[in-house]
Design an enzyme around this catalytic site. Sequence first.
Site, short mmCIF file in Angstrom:
data_model
loop_
_atom_site.label_atom_id
_atom_site.label_comp_id
_atom_site.label_asym_id
_atom_site.label_seq_id
_atom_site.Cartn_x
_atom_site.Cartn_y
_atom_site.Cartn_z
N LEU A 20 0.86 -1.19 0.00
CA LEU A 20 0.00 0.00 0.00
C LEU A 20 0.89 1.24 0.00
O LEU A 20 2.10 1.15 0.25
CB LEU A 20 -0.91 0.00 1.23
CG LEU A 20 -1.92 -1.15 1.28
CD1 LEU A 20 -2.63 -1.17 2.62
CD2 LEU A 20 -2.93 -1.03 0.14
N SER A 21 0.31 2.39 -0.24
CA SER A 21 1.12 3.61 -0.28
C SER A 21 1.80 3.87 1.05
O SER A 21 2.92 4.39 1.08
CB SER A 21 0.27 4.81 -0.70
OG SER A 21 -0.77 5.01 0.22
N GLU A 22 1.14 3.51 2.16
CA GLU A 22 1.73 3.71 3.48
C GLU A 22 1.33 2.58 4.43
O GLU A 22 0.22 2.07 4.35
CB GLU A 22 1.28 5.04 4.09
CG GLU A 22 1.76 6.24 3.33
CD GLU A 22 1.22 7.54 3.89
OE1 GLU A 22 0.41 7.51 4.86
OE2 GLU A 22 1.59 8.60 3.38
N THR A 23 2.25 2.24 5.32
CA THR A 23 1.99 1.32 6.42
C THR A 23 2.46 2.02 7.68
O THR A 23 3.62 2.45 7.76
CB THR A 23 2.75 -0.01 6.23
OG1 THR A 23 2.32 -0.61 5.01
CG2 THR A 23 2.47 -0.97 7.38
#
Length: 97
Positions: A46-49
């Site tokens: 995902l774009s961010e974790t």
Amino acid sequence: MPRTRSFAQVDVFSTSPCSGNPVAVVLDGTDLSDEEMQRLARWTNLSETTFVLPPTVPEADYRLRIFTPGGELPFAGRRRARRRPSEPDRRRIRHHA
């Protein structure tokens, strides 16, 4: 033996389900190394974790670290937040000033 980690995928920047930016939130990032956090971020793809961690100052309830599949991001604001991420509206977190 590897430890199991719970995580949630949440929508941010939206008030409607499945219409915001999906972000993974690892609810307990305690004892994860930088390399393990990076590996989990690549795995979620995902774009961010984000990783919820214990606070380092008494005024905070927790701290966060944010990773993309390519590396750690500087936090936009302060890493010490006053509200728990389990509260109903995760998009509105007041940060420690």
